[in-house]
Design an enzyme around this catalytic site. Structure first.
Site: not given
Ligand code: NAD
Ligand code: ZN
Ligand code: ZN
Length: 380
Positions: A48-50, A70-71, A100, A103, A106, A114, A118, A178, A373
């Site tokens: 994943c991107h993270t 993590h996935e 947990c 808390c 939870c 959590c 977290r 994830c 993926r």
């Molecule tokens: P990704 O990079 O595969 O996809 C992001 C898409 O957004 C790309 O296709 C890109 O071209 C597009 N984009 C960028 N700027 C843009 C704009 N201004 N207008 C329109 N489109 C635009 O990423 P991903 O893996 O799908 O993750 C997406 C986001 O979710 C990331 O910021 C990631 O960190 C976040 N995320 C959040 C959580 C959470 O719990 N909140 C969990 C996992 C990932």
């Molecule tokens: Zn992830």
């Molecule tokens: Zn908790």
């Protein structure tokens, strides 16, 4: 009891020694789980991107050597003291954030953040004793997100493991630990579109496409995909996205384009880009009176969200979500069952498969934006 319980397990793990350098498959020693911990055999992991972000270590404190990942999905090998709800052989999904059960978060029906478990991106050790369970010739190797799934065996806090239906194919449901659950839950649990409504999805990466899948499941009649990258549009059709907007094709703001297309705005929007301008447009494109916008993307540290207060006064709602508001242990098993009952489609997210020995190729695919993926099999 497994025959390896209580013993150190030597196994292969992909170790990141330095930021941005290819991972090296090494023989590591994995210590037995301590109190409230579980040692699991990882069967499949995805990227994943993270993982990519912390491996590149741009803009944060680097922590190396480290085992990322993590996935994933796997099977319990042994449990530490005090673990009562997981047993050897259980099928589990590890999650980067935990539950947990005790808390305030939870205990709250509304939160999944959590206090104890977290997400903590900076911690490289286990909570109970501040030590790592991975080592090479006695030198510690850091953990990542409490999961470190790029290893044949890993040790995870029991509160970060969801026990799932043993019939679920682990090579598919691993992606629910994830990104896919994050996007899906953002729509189903937070935006909650009604049957027949219109939903705009900003960002058509894996998270945004999972949000679109949520809109399809909820019965949305129009799913408008917004992305700057037109290559994403073809793939997105498989996810029920009915219309596409590339903001670059218009000389007026995208919220205006959407308002024109939908007679005043969409009923719901879900932002999955991490870009601050997209976040603002995602809020301003929802209909007044009832529109709800949900932010999912993680913005840069210094980004500031600006909009005119009148947009809120006119009865628009702005929300944010973490891991799609799913409580990992209580809720993920039912997401797996949604897949088993054929309500949720997962196969379309899986664009590549590779053996563990080729894990660096999975990084290349993600860096080039070629994969949604990539499933990495630990067994071949
Ligand atoms: P990704 O990079 O595969 O996809 C992001 C898409 O957004 C790309 O296709 C890109 O071209 C597009 N984009 C960028 N700027 C843009 C704009 N201004 N207008 C329109 N489109 C635009 O990423 P991903 O893996 O799908 O993750 C997406 C986001 O979710 C990331 O910021 C990631 O960190 C976040 N995320 C959040 C959580 C959470 O719990 N909140 C969990 C996992 C990932
Ligand atoms: Zn992830
Ligand atoms: Zn908790």
């Amino acid at each position: 009891m497994s025959t390896t319980a209580g013993l150190v397990i030597p196994c292969a793990a992909a170790v990141a020694w330095e930021a941005g350098k290819p991972l090296v498959i090494e023989q590591v020693e994995v210590a037995p789980p301590q109190a409230m911990e579980v040692r699991m055999k990882v069967k499949y992991t995805s990227l994943c991107h993270t993982d990519l972000y912390f491996w590149e270590a741009k803009g944060q404190t680097p922590l190396f050597p480290r085992i990322f990942g993590h996935e994933a999905a796997g099977v319990v090998e042994s449990v530490g003291e005090g673990v009562s709800d997981l047993a050897v052989g259980d099928h589990v999904l590890p999650v980067f954030t935990g539950e947990c059960g005790e808390c305030r978060h939870c205990q709250s029906e509304e939160s999944n953040m959590c206090d104890l478990l977290r997400i903590n991106t900076e911690r490289g050790v286990m909570l109970s004793d501040g030590k790592t369970r991975f080592s090479i010739n006695g030198s510690p190797i850091n953990h990542f997100l409490g999961t470190s799934t790029f290893s044949e065996y890993t040790v995870v806090h029991a509160g970060c493991l969801a026990k799932i239906n043993p019939l679920a194919p682990l090579d598919k449901v691993c992606i629910l630990s994830c990104g896919i659950s994050t996007g899906l839950g953002a729509t189903l649990n937070v935006a909650k579109p009604k049957q027949g409504s219109s939903v705009a999805i900003f960002g058509l990466g894996a998270v945004g496409l999972a949000a679109a899948e949520g809109a399809r499941i909820a019965g949305a009649s129009r799913i408008i995909g917004v992305d700057l990258n037109p290559n994403r549009f073809e793939e997105a059709k498989k996810f029920g996205v009915t219309e596409f907007i590339n903001p670059k094709d218009h000389d007026r703001p995208v919220e205006q384009v959407i308002a024109e297309m939908t007679n005043g705005g969409v009923d719901r929007s879900v932002e999955c880009t991490g870009n601050i301008n997209a976040m603002i447009s995602a809020f301003e494109c929802v209909h007044d009176g009832w529109g709800v916008a949900v932010l999912v993307g993680v913005p840069s540290k210094d980004a500031v969200f600006m909009t005119k207060p009148i947009n809120v006064l006119n009865e628009r709602t702005l929300k944010g979500t973490f891991f799609g508001n799913y409580k990992p242990r209580s809720d993920l098993p039912s997401v797996v069952d949604m897949y088993m009952n054929k309500k949720l489609e997962l196969d379309k997210f899986i664009t590549h498969r590779l053996p563990f020995s080729d894990i660096n190729k999975a990084f290349d695919l993600m860096v080039k934006g070629e994969s949604l993926r990539c499933i990495i099999s630990m067994e071949d």
